[in-house]
Design a protein around this motif. Structure first.
Motif, PDB file in Angstrom:
ATOM      1  N   VAL A   1      10.960  -8.189 -30.031  1.00 49.49           N
ATOM      2  CA  VAL A   1      10.389  -8.008 -28.726  1.00 49.49           C
ATOM      3  C   VAL A   1       8.937  -8.503 -28.709  1.00 49.49           C
ATOM      4  O   VAL A   1       8.235  -8.727 -29.632  1.00 49.49           O
ATOM      5  N   VAL A   2       8.639  -9.090 -27.567  1.00 49.83           N
ATOM      6  CA  VAL A   2       7.411  -9.776 -27.308  1.00 49.83           C
ATOM      7  C   VAL A   2       6.777  -9.212 -26.169  1.00 49.83           C
ATOM      8  O   VAL A   2       7.307  -8.973 -25.006  1.00 49.83           O
ATOM      9  N   LEU A   3       5.494  -8.938 -26.304  1.00 53.93           N
ATOM     10  CA  LEU A   3       4.745  -8.374 -25.175  1.00 53.93           C
ATOM     11  C   LEU A   3       3.691  -9.118 -25.130  1.00 53.93           C
ATOM     12  O   LEU A   3       2.925  -9.154 -26.103  1.00 53.93           O
ATOM     13  N   GLY A   4       3.199  -9.523 -23.986  1.00 55.31           N
ATOM     14  CA  GLY A   4       1.901 -10.161 -23.691  1.00 55.31           C
ATOM     15  C   GLY A   4       0.841  -9.467 -23.075  1.00 55.31           C
ATOM     16  O   GLY A   4       0.929  -8.449 -22.278  1.00 55.31           O
ATOM     17  N   ILE A   5      -0.384  -9.622 -23.662  1.00 59.04           N
ATOM     18  CA  ILE A   5      -1.592  -8.710 -23.259  1.00 59.04           C
ATOM     19  C   ILE A   5      -2.539  -9.763 -22.702  1.00 59.04           C
ATOM     20  O   ILE A   5      -3.022 -10.589 -23.596  1.00 59.04           O
ATOM     21  N   ARG A   6      -2.790  -9.973 -21.517  1.00 58.98           N
ATOM     22  CA  ARG A   6      -3.610 -10.978 -20.852  1.00 58.98           C
ATOM     23  C   ARG A   6      -5.070 -10.333 -20.498  1.00 58.98           C
ATOM     24  O   ARG A   6      -5.175  -9.190 -19.992  1.00 58.98           O
ATOM     25  N   ARG A   7      -6.139 -11.257 -20.740  1.00 57.60           N
ATOM     26  CA  ARG A   7      -7.455 -10.736 -20.453  1.00 57.60           C
ATOM     27  C   ARG A   7      -7.686 -11.054 -19.086  1.00 57.60           C
ATOM     28  O   ARG A   7      -7.482 -11.958 -18.452  1.00 57.60           O
ATOM     29  N   ASP A   8      -8.209  -9.789 -18.165  1.00 59.42           N
ATOM     30  CA  ASP A   8      -8.285  -9.744 -16.824  1.00 59.42           C
ATOM     31  C   ASP A   8      -9.451  -8.942 -16.737  1.00 59.42           C
ATOM     32  O   ASP A   8      -9.334  -7.811 -16.649  1.00 59.42           O
ATOM     33  N   LEU A   9     -10.678  -9.347 -16.849  1.00 54.74           N
ATOM     34  CA  LEU A   9     -12.024  -8.670 -16.507  1.00 54.74           C
ATOM     35  C   LEU A   9     -12.066  -7.837 -15.173  1.00 54.74           C
ATOM     36  O   LEU A   9     -12.805  -6.742 -15.328  1.00 54.74           O
ATOM     37  N   GLY A  10     -11.430  -7.954 -14.296  1.00 52.01           N
ATOM     38  CA  GLY A  10     -11.175  -7.310 -13.113  1.00 52.01           C
ATOM     39  C   GLY A  10     -10.022  -6.194 -13.142  1.00 52.01           C
ATOM     40  O   GLY A  10      -9.947  -5.976 -12.146  1.00 52.01           O
ATOM     41  N   GLN A  11      -9.235  -6.196 -13.996  1.00 49.58           N
ATOM     42  CA  GLN A  11      -8.154  -5.242 -13.998  1.00 49.58           C
ATOM     43  C   GLN A  11      -8.741  -3.819 -13.682  1.00 49.58           C
ATOM     44  O   GLN A  11      -9.488  -3.251 -14.343  1.00 49.58           O
ATOM     45  N   ALA A  12      -7.717  -3.173 -12.895  1.00 47.98           N
ATOM     46  CA  ALA A  12      -8.215  -1.878 -12.634  1.00 47.98           C
ATOM     47  C   ALA A  12      -6.853  -0.964 -13.355  1.00 47.98           C
ATOM     48  O   ALA A  12      -5.737  -1.460 -12.763  1.00 47.98           O
ATOM     49  N   PRO A  13      -7.015   0.053 -13.870  1.00 43.24           N
ATOM     50  CA  PRO A  13      -5.687   0.811 -14.095  1.00 43.24           C
ATOM     51  C   PRO A  13      -4.873   1.024 -12.941  1.00 43.24           C
ATOM     52  O   PRO A  13      -5.434   1.564 -11.794  1.00 43.24           O
ATOM     53  N   PRO A  14      -3.587   1.167 -13.463  1.00 39.12           N
ATOM     54  CA  PRO A  14      -2.534   1.730 -12.133  1.00 39.12           C
ATOM     55  C   PRO A  14      -3.061   2.837 -11.905  1.00 39.12           C
ATOM     56  O   PRO A  14      -3.532   3.939 -12.709  1.00 39.12           O
ATOM     57  N   SER A  15      -2.601   3.609 -10.704  1.00 42.51           N
ATOM     58  CA  SER A  15      -2.823   4.611 -10.153  1.00 42.51           C
ATOM     59  C   SER A  15      -1.835   5.948 -10.438  1.00 42.51           C
ATOM     60  O   SER A  15      -2.298   6.888 -10.093  1.00 42.51           O
ATOM     61  N   TRP A  16      -0.750   5.559 -10.760  1.00 44.58           N
ATOM     62  CA  TRP A  16       0.308   6.339 -10.919  1.00 44.58           C
ATOM     63  C   TRP A  16      -0.126   7.223 -12.143  1.00 44.58           C
ATOM     64  O   TRP A  16      -1.040   6.891 -12.875  1.00 44.58           O
ATOM     65  N   PRO A  17      -0.159   8.610 -12.261  1.00 44.66           N
ATOM     66  CA  PRO A  17       1.192   9.267 -11.548  1.00 44.66           C
ATOM     67  C   PRO A  17       0.866   9.985 -10.358  1.00 44.66           C
ATOM     68  O   PRO A  17       1.347  11.132 -10.244  1.00 44.66           O
TER      69      PRO A  17
END
Length: 139
Positions: free
Chosen positions: A49-65
């Motif tokens: 299993v490979v999961l990538g985590i990319r730096r994004d200083l402007g990332q906003a958490p998803p609003s779900w749920p």
């Protein structure tokens, strides 16, 4: 002829080191920087299993749920039914936030067998009971 490809699911995060460590610990995996991309960390496990985590200083958490938003995508991790409580304790101790727990009918003891969380960066993931043979048959 199809050109060979490798795919990696990539999650954006303003703190990729912390999020990569969360998933590496949860999945008993390792974290390595991606070749040629200083903003991408790869989480690799024994199962490939490979999961990538990319730096994004402007990332906003998803609003779900929130009810008005739909769950666009999520990660799902299968665990043995008798390990679901331990997997939940582990995820929460690492920083996961419980969102919901439901019974989907695969457990005969009427306990929840599908549990939803958000990771430390707000991405959705699920821990779901899976029978010992790997199928989603009733347990």
């Amino acid at each position: 002829m199809t050109v060979p490809k490798t795919s990696v699911l990539v999650l954006d995060s303003s703190d990729p080191e912390r999020l990569a460590h969360f998933y590496a610990t949860l999945l008993a995996a390792t974290v390595e920087p991606a070749d040629g991309d200083p903003d991408l960390l790869l989480v690799s496990g024994d199962t490939g299993v490979v999961l990538g985590i990319r730096r994004d200083l402007g990332q906003a958490p998803p609003s779900w749920p929130r009810p008005e938003d739909s769950l666009q995508a999520h990660l799902q991790f299968f665990v043995a039914p008798d390990a679901l409580d331990a997997a939940e304790r582990e995820a929460v101790s690492l920083g996961a936030r419980p969102v919901a727990a439901v019974r989907d009918g695969t457990r005969s003891d009427r306990r929840t067998d599908l549990r939803r969380y958000t990771d430390p960066a707000g991405h959705s993931f699920v821990l779901a009971a899976r029978s010992a043979d790997g199928s989603r048959q009733p347990v």
